[in-house]
Design an enzyme around this catalytic site. Structure first.
Site, short mmCIF file in Angstrom:
data_model
loop_
_atom_site.label_atom_id
_atom_site.label_comp_id
_atom_site.label_asym_id
_atom_site.label_seq_id
_atom_site.Cartn_x
_atom_site.Cartn_y
_atom_site.Cartn_z
CG HIS A 188 10.17 -1.10 -0.75
ND1 HIS A 188 8.89 -0.82 -0.34
CD2 HIS A 188 10.15 -1.01 -2.11
CE1 HIS A 188 8.13 -0.57 -1.41
NE2 HIS A 188 8.87 -0.67 -2.48
N GLY B 157 0.81 -1.22 0.00
CA GLY B 157 0.00 0.00 0.00
C GLY B 157 0.85 1.27 0.00
P1 A3P Z 1 -3.09 -5.25 -5.60
O1 A3P Z 1 -2.00 -5.69 -6.52
O2 A3P Z 1 -3.50 -6.33 -4.64
O3 A3P Z 1 -4.26 -4.64 -6.30
P2 A3P Z 1 2.45 -0.78 -3.36
O4 A3P Z 1 2.03 0.61 -3.61
O5 A3P Z 1 3.09 -0.97 -2.01
O6 A3P Z 1 3.25 -1.30 -4.48
O7 A3P Z 1 1.12 -1.66 -3.24
C1 A3P Z 1 0.34 -1.87 -4.38
C2 A3P Z 1 -0.97 -2.47 -3.95
O8 A3P Z 1 -1.77 -1.45 -3.30
C3 A3P Z 1 -1.78 -2.95 -5.15
O9 A3P Z 1 -2.51 -4.09 -4.67
C4 A3P Z 1 -2.68 -1.76 -5.41
O10 A3P Z 1 -3.84 -2.06 -6.16
C5 A3P Z 1 -3.02 -1.35 -3.97
N1 A3P Z 1 -3.54 0.01 -3.87
C6 A3P Z 1 -3.02 1.15 -4.35
N2 A3P Z 1 -3.84 2.19 -4.11
C7 A3P Z 1 -4.92 1.70 -3.45
C8 A3P Z 1 -6.14 2.27 -2.96
N3 A3P Z 1 -6.42 3.56 -3.08
N4 A3P Z 1 -7.02 1.44 -2.35
C9 A3P Z 1 -6.78 0.12 -2.22
N5 A3P Z 1 -5.64 -0.47 -2.68
C10 A3P Z 1 -4.72 0.30 -3.29
#
Ligand code: A3P
Length: 292
Positions: A105, A52
């Site tokens: 990270h 997230g």
């Molecule tokens: P999914 O691949 O399960 O959809 P990061 O930013 O750490 O790379 O994490 C990416 C994950 O966060 C992805 O998950 C993405 O869809 C989700 N994500 C990003 N923005 C979001 C939002 N506003 N609400 C819910 N999930 C979100």
């Protein structure tokens, strides 16, 4: 090339973290980060990959932008809040207005020493590891600097063994829980944001000392929904998609419980066993699913 401890042609291991071979950062650059000049106003957004990060990035850009109107630059979120340890697109130490926000990270021991003086605020986002695994599996197909997994089965075991981008999820969580007494850290659970985003934004504002009106908070929440971020060119990483670094959109599903569409019953049982072995004594309650 320097002699690197290769995990695969795409990843090298340094201090138990798996970094990108194709990025510019090398062990000496990571060591140099320890002495990076840190300001008391700096903020660090830290997460294990796919937990997230870009969601929190959007929320922080909105909160800090509302609290410090001069702070806002006409750039995408990933430039506004650059990555500390991945440099192929952006220099996190370029001149920019305070408060500077960095995204990372890395494990706590690899962050600049100045972060550990308890003045600097750290926002740590974490997500249940079954969904992290699935999200990272898809991301590994999309991000050209990562190896495309041979199969879900193989990737599943690599994740449990910590042989994936940034190493072990389990160690990442444990390290940050254990570093709580050295850091001024605020933990945010991805699933809690799914359940009640407004409440998490309010708690975050209190941690950051941002005194915002109800209307502004409502606006931040609205700007940070999955639906709105997906079409927001500053938030959705579409530009990086267009530069061919990603082959699929990074805003994929944004739910809790997608692992149920990927894990077999046997994989789930095995995951639970490993989770119990590694995290058994840890005061941590994962939320494995959120009904939408
Ligand atoms: P999914 O691949 O399960 O959809 P990061 O930013 O750490 O790379 O994490 C990416 C994950 O966060 C992805 O998950 C993405 O869809 C989700 N994500 C990003 N923005 C979001 C939002 N506003 N609400 C819910 N999930 C979100």
């Amino acid at each position: 090339m320097d002699s690197l401890d290769l995990v695969s042609p795409y990843l090298y291991r340094y201090k138990n973290v798996n970094l990108l071979v194709k990025d510019k950062m090398r062990p000496k650059d990571l060591d140099a980060l320890l002495d990076a000049e840190i300001r008391p106003t700096d903020i660090f957004l830290v997460a294990y990959p796919k937990s997230g990060t870009i969601w929190m990035q959007q929320i922080l850009v909105q909160i800090i932008g509302a609290a410090h109107p001069d702070w806002v630059e006409d750039v995408t979120n990933r430039t506004h809040i650059p990555m500390l340890e991945i440099r192929f697109l952006c220099d996190p130490f370029r001149p920019r207005p305070d408060p500077r926000v960095f995204r990372s990270h890395l494990r706590p021991g690899m962050l600049p020493n100045g972060v550990k003086n308890k003045q600097v605020k750290v926002v740590y986002v974490w997500r249940n590891p079954k969904d992290v695994l699935v999200s990272l599996f898809h991301f590994s197909h999309s991000f050209v600097m990562l190896e495309t997994p041979e199969s879900f089965d193989i990737f599943f075991q690599q994740f449990l063994d910590g042989d994936v981008f940034m190493g072990s999820w389990f160690d990442h969580l444990k390290d940050y829980c254990e570093a709580q007494d050295q850091l001024n850290i605020h933990f945010v659970q991805y699933e809690n944001m799914l359940k009640d985003l407004r409440q998490e934004v309010v708690k975050l504002c209190a941690f950051l000392g941002a005194d915002l009106t109800d209307e502004v908070i409502d606006h931040i929440v609205e700007k940070s929904t999955f639906r709105n971020m997906k079409t927001d060119p500053k938030a959705n990483y579409k530009d990086i998609f267009e530069t061919n670094y990603y082959t699929e959109p990074t805003m994929r599903k944004g739910i809790a419980g997608d692992w149920k569409n990927h894990f077999t019953v046997a994989q789930n049982e095995h995951f639970d066993k490993v989770f119990k072995e590694k995290m058994g004594n840890f005061p941590l309650t994962c939320t494995w699913e959120v009904k939408q």
